[in-house]
Design an enzyme around this catalytic site. Structure first.
Site, mmCIF file in Angstrom:
data_model
loop_
_atom_site.group_PDB
_atom_site.id
_atom_site.type_symbol
_atom_site.label_atom_id
_atom_site.label_comp_id
_atom_site.label_asym_id
_atom_site.label_seq_id
_atom_site.Cartn_x
_atom_site.Cartn_y
_atom_site.Cartn_z
ATOM 1 N N ASP A 1 1.132 4.974 -0.297
ATOM 2 C CA ASP A 1 0.451 6.278 -0.266
ATOM 3 C C ASP A 1 1.153 7.281 -1.168
ATOM 4 O OD1 ASP A 1 -1.689 5.909 1.669
ATOM 5 O OD2 ASP A 1 -0.082 5.582 3.121
ATOM 6 N N ASP B 1 -7.758 1.640 1.965
ATOM 7 C CA ASP B 1 -7.430 2.528 3.087
ATOM 8 C C ASP B 1 -8.349 3.727 3.266
ATOM 9 O OD1 ASP B 1 -5.952 3.214 5.332
ATOM 10 O OD2 ASP B 1 -4.462 4.363 4.224
ATOM 11 N N HIS C 1 -6.006 9.621 -0.802
ATOM 12 C CA HIS C 1 -6.723 9.668 0.472
ATOM 13 C C HIS C 1 -5.945 10.291 1.635
ATOM 14 C CE1 HIS C 1 -4.788 5.674 0.266
ATOM 15 N NE2 HIS C 1 -4.580 5.841 1.556
ATOM 16 N N HIS D 1 0.856 -1.182 0.000
ATOM 17 C CA HIS D 1 0.000 0.000 0.000
ATOM 18 C C HIS D 1 0.893 1.232 0.000
ATOM 19 C CE1 HIS D 1 -3.305 2.647 0.685
ATOM 20 N NE2 HIS D 1 -2.742 3.119 1.768
HETATM 21 ZN ZN LIG Z 1 -3.141 4.955 2.704
#
Ligand SMILES: [Zn+2]
Ligand SMILES: *[C@@H]1O[C@H](CO)[C@@H](O)[C@H](O)[C@H]1NC(C)=O
Length: 999
Positions: free
Chosen positions: A58, A180, A426, A56
């Site tokens: 970001d 997420d 996000h 994941h």
């Molecule tokens: Zn995230």
């Protein structure tokens, strides 16, 4: 032929389509076995464990995008995406059983462009074999609360388009992967369905909702994502351990779980113990899911920097788990992907529960509502929205001028596309990043504005035939009434570019120093003007580097659809201050208004009445604030209010009970300037021709000397008998019904009576009764609610002193110019008797608020009015006339080859919103684009990455309908009937059009 292809190769030379891929491509295409074909087959009599290695990544959070990509600043977080991709590819090549999914296209293509062609070929091979699979595939894993659908569609289109260009059909993601984001919108699901996705995976939902679903095995469902669209159901899986590996089985360098020790004679051998623990955990999970398939997310934040280590242990986990089959254990573990998991569920032929509302708000425990981020960083949220606006204008202008056809300008456009894609992440638009990352996002947006500014300037110079010394500039500081050109030049040209498919008008406001100005249109008519002093609270802003103390207002009328018109402004040589700049003397009753409505203010200076059609209604507006809870976050009831979480401490205070007023009235607009205290002021205005009221609020610096964080809201109070019901939009599109203190599918335990009632308001919040209706539109995403009948509340700004312990590690305490950050923004209020067209008018206004005509300014000191009028092209339109009122031109952008364009039309209304405007509507592309020569039109799915006739989604069956045969492929909307395009309510249709023009 199902679609229309008119290939009149008049200009065959330029239109010839060289295959983007050489012969190698076609060769591998034939052998390709990706997607469902590449899936391991689940065993019917066993529990099948789909182990899905993933990372994941970001696109900015604790570190900036580039810090994450290159792996710098390890003291903040050990995370380097380039190493992850390097390492994963190596690990995949090492063992053909292994699979991996990759999600964030923003990172992937950064990496891809740095690789040798040999490695690129190896990666292509992995993709063709379904061993590396792209999931989600958008530029970033977007937030679902604050993001607007126009930007979401763009950021999917951008990521999916590059994937298709690079990998063809095998690069097309089949599953949404929103693991997420902090709550889930119905519109996101709807967009995924329209983009041809087969399913969606996410993790974060209300703790009580999760508990109930797990108890009932309702953890997988069919989400009915639209009340307007056909084929909008989306199969949805709620992941079990957020997106982490089963506890104890994270084999990453970032984790400290035990590896497999399988030396047969090793004293440390832990195989039996580890597999026992794993199976026990798996049996527990299996109780929560319906099928004999489980998806295990083997990864986490920035995992797989040392992929070999993780994979080696999963290899063993699989091997030793399956070895138990010899002992009668009916468990079958294998490497898989979300796509293969969906296929296995589909093949299981089960039926599933349904859901038709959304997953907002998200509470992770009884006191922790993730409703603060709906408003966090209000100026960043506005900057993003302006970025979307400029992107639409920049795409159109870049497409419409031959001068911007070169790759140089196409790349300038890409800079802004990238930036808006990143902003949807996000932790970007949400405001949940560290301050230095927020600063970097602002830097990135600014750079992108400059880049696209080159295109708009070049295109406008070309389209207006302006002399080469004329520049078309944007004034990005109009939000603080500052603009160098209008303040310092005696003559300047205002060019308004309208990206909408409807002709429009706009009240132009320009900060100026002079006392009086002459504004002329291209026919030479002098337009009526009005001068309005700036409120002192604006004039005195620290951030201003301007001495302009008033604004020139005029009405720019007849701005053509998808085109521009311009005005010539000259300072007039009378030094007398104009009469309309004097505040009106204090009167018994203060009121402002126009032919549609009047507003009345009480003795305390508050708005408290509106008169419409001769009827008066109570309408009061106030500013209040909540004090943010301060706690140590160790347990739920000690949670602090922070960047994610909104948790007031129970007090609610009026900002001020008495307000200073100044009133200005002129020919165009009437305004009341209100000062509530040192840090809250507002302008309420009514324009002559507008049916809405504008509230321009100015909030900050929020005082914290008392060491209490504060969250500022505005409240619009009416006597509408709304009976607990209000409506909020989902990403600016379909409205969702909200009921105070209530959830549709479980019993709400109300520990946080305020924040539990907050919902995302991306564009509009509304309530009504039998007779009246009130709607408020905003200019950026905010949190909103209705805590009492007839009352709408929106949160404007927040300043907090403690972190809420979800990783950011900083309090949301924004400062600028040496003090707390000041934010300014607008609300547009529509109030009135419930009548036909009232909702339609809100929809039309919403579109105007989102993408009004963009204002360009040019210094015209060296060009007289006469010269401007005779030599410049002062008006231009691409369309022969306005589109029907309920049809929006959502997208017009340069596409992959010269002379190809991506074009989207949408129906602006929902099914039940208006007796007239909700009806399906047909437009004719040949007419709409009659100024072009059309060579071909081909429809795609919403993301532009798949031809519409190729769309076929796998179907799941709900338990409310008896199992039926697979539905026939939906062909109803294919473009079969000449150039006619019919749009049903809320429908968006996407076309790749090949055409040329000579305007
Ligand atoms: Zn995230
Ligand atoms: C996707 O890529 C393939 C392979 O290059 C191409 O044939 C196809 O036209 C592309 N699809 C779209 C919708 O652009």
């Amino acid at each position: 032929m199902r679609f229309l292809v008119v290939l009149i190769l008049l200009i065959a030379g330029t239109l010839a389509r060289p295959g983007r891929f050489g012969k190698d491509w076609d060769h591998s295409q034939q052998e390709a076995k990706c997607g469902y074909e590449s899936c391991p087959v689940a065993k019917r009599d066993m529990l099948n464990l789909h182990l899905v290695p993933h990372t994941h990544d970001d696109v900015g959070w604790l570190k900036t995008v580039d810090q994450y990509y290159y792996g710098s600043r390890t003291s903040i977080q050990r995370a380097g995406v380039q190493y992850i991709l390097d390492s994963v590819i190596e690990a995949l090549l090492h063992n053909p059983e292994r699979k991996f999914i990759y999600v964030e296209s923003a990172f992937f293509f950064k990496w891809w462009n740095e690789q040798t062609s040999e490695l690129q070929d190896a990666v292509k091979e992995l993709v063709q074999q379904g061993r590396l699979e792209f999931i989600n595939g958008a530029w970033s894993m977007n937030d679902e609360a604050a993001s607007h659908y126009q930007s979401l569609i763009d950021q999917y289109t951008w990521g999916l388009g590059l994937l298709n260009d690079t990998f063809g059909e095998c690069g097309r993601p089949r599953a949404g992967w929103q693991i997420d984001p902090f709550g889930h919108s119905r519109e996101q699901a709807s967009l995924l369905a329209q983009m041809g996705y087969d399913g969606l995976f996410f993790a974060r939902l209300d703790y009580a909702d999760r508990a109930k679903r797990e108890a009932n095995k309702d953890t997988e469902l069919i989400w009915k994502s639209s009340v307007n669209l056909d084929d909008s159901e989306l199969f949805t899986t709620i992941l079990y351990t957020l997106y982490q590996a089963p506890p104890g089985f994270c084999f990453d360098v970032l984790c400290s779980d035990e590896p497999f020790i399988d030396g047969p004679n090793s004293a440390e051998n832990n195989v039996d113990a580890r597999i026992d623990a794993f199976l026990e955990w798996v049996y527990g999970m299996a109780e929560k899911y319906r099928s004999n398939n489980l998806i295990l997310t083997m990864g986490g934040d920035f995992t797989y920097q040392d992929a070999g280590m993780y994979f080696k242990n999963i290899d063993k986990l699989i091997k030793y788990t399956n070895a138990r089959q010899q002992h009668g254990v009916k468990i079958n573990a294998f490497y898989s992907t979300p796509t293969c998991y969906l296929k296995a569920l589909h093949d299981a032929e089960l039926t599933w529960p349904t859901k038709s509302d959304d997953f907002f708000p998200y509470a992770s425990d009884p006191n922790t509502y993730w409703t603060g981020y709906f408003t966090s960083r209000p100026t960043s949220k506005r900057f993003e929205r302006v970025g979307n606006h400029l992107l639409q204008v920049c795409k159109q202008l870049t497409a419409l001028s031959p001068a911007t056809r070169s790759s140089y300008f196409q790349n300038r456009l890409t800079v802004l596309r990238d930036a808006i894609g990143v902003m949807q992440h996000h932790d970007a638009i949400t405001g949940t990043e560290k301050q230095h990352v927020a600063d970097d996002y602002a830097r990135m947006l600014h750079t992108a504005f400059e880049a696209c500014g080159e295109n708009t300037n070049e295109a406008l110079r070309d389209l207006t035939k302006a002399p080469s010394d004329i520049k078309f500039e944007s004034c990005h500081l109009l939000n603080i009434s500052q603009c160098a050109i209008t303040e310092s030049k005696e003559s300047f040209v205002v060019t308004l570019y309208n990206p909408l498919g409807h002709s429009t008008y706009q009240y132009v406001r320009l900060p100026v120093n002079g006392n009086n100005y002459v504004v002329r249109n291209s026919q030479g008519f002098e337009l009526p003007t009005q001068m309005i002093p700036l409120p002192d609270t604006v004039f005195n802003l620290n951030s201003r580097e301007s001495i302009a103390n008033q604004e020139l207002v005029f009405l720019a009328d007849q701005i053509p659809p998808m085109g521009f018109t311009s005005f010539y402004v000259t300072e007039a040589y009378d030094s007398q201050a104009r009469k309309d700049t004097e505040p009106l003397p204090k009167q018994e009753v203060t009121s402002i208004g126009n032919k549609y409505l009047s507003l009345y203010f009480n003795n305390n200076g508050l708005l408290n009445m509106i008169n419409i059609n001769g009827e008066s209604h109570w309408l009061q507006q106030d500013f209040l604030y909540y004090e943010g809870a301060l706690g140590n976050n160790a347990e739920a009831k000690n949670r602090s209010s922070g960047a994610y979480i909104f948790r007031p401490n129970g007090t609610e205070k009026l900002v001020s009970a008495s307000v200073q007023l100044r009133v200005y009235k002129g020919d165009h607009v009437q305004e009341v300037h209100q000062v509530f205290n040192d840090w809250v002021s507002q302008v309420i205005r009514v324009y002559e021709d507008e049916q809405h009221v504008e509230f321009e609020w100015l909030v900050g610096p929020i005082p914290i000397e008392d060491e209490i964080g504060k969250e500022i809201v505005t409240r619009y109070q009416s006597d509408i008998v709304s009976k607990g019901v209000f409506w909020t939009d989902a990403n600016g599109r379909e409205m969702i019904k909200r009921v105070r203190n209530h959830r549709d599918t479980w019993d709400l335990e109300l520990n946080e009576p305020v924040s539990a009632n907050y919902y995302p308001v991306t564009a509009k919040i509304a309530l009504e009764d039998e007779y009246k209706r009130m709607a408020v539109l905003n200019d950026r995403a905010q949190g909103g609610t209705s805590l009492q009948d007839g009352v709408l509340e929106l949160m404007l700004h927040r300043r907090l002193l403690k972190d809420d312990a979800f990783g950011v590690g900083e309090a949301l305490n924004e400062t600028a110019y040496g003090t707390g950050l000041i934010a300014r923004g607008k609300h547009y209020l529509m109030f009135g008797p419930k009548a036909s067209q009232s909702v339609a008018k809100e929809r039309f206004l919403q579109n105007q608020v989102l993408t009004p005509a963009w204002m360009f300014l040019s210094d015209a000191t060296d060009h007289s009015f006469g010269e401007w009028q005779s030599t410049f092209k002062t008006a231009f339109s691409v369309l022969p006339s306005s589109l029907p009122a309920n049809v929006n031109l959502l997208t017009f952008e340069p596409w992959k080859q010269p002379f190809t364009y991506l074009v989207r039309f949408e129906h602006l209304l929902e099914r039940s919103e208006d007796p007239l405007y909700s009806a399906p509507i047909t437009i004719n592309l040949e007419y709409v684009f009659s100024k072009f020569n059309i060579y071909s039109v081909r429809e795609t799915t919403l993301g532009g990455n798949q031809w519409r006739e190729d769309k076929s989604r796998i179907h799941f069956f709900s338990n409310s309908v008896p199992t039926a045969q697979e539905p026939v492929e939906d062909k109803s909307n294919l473009l079969i009937d000449g150039y006619q395009v019919t749009l049903g309510p809320m429908e968006i249709r996407t076309f790749v059009m090949e055409m040329s023009f000579n305007f």
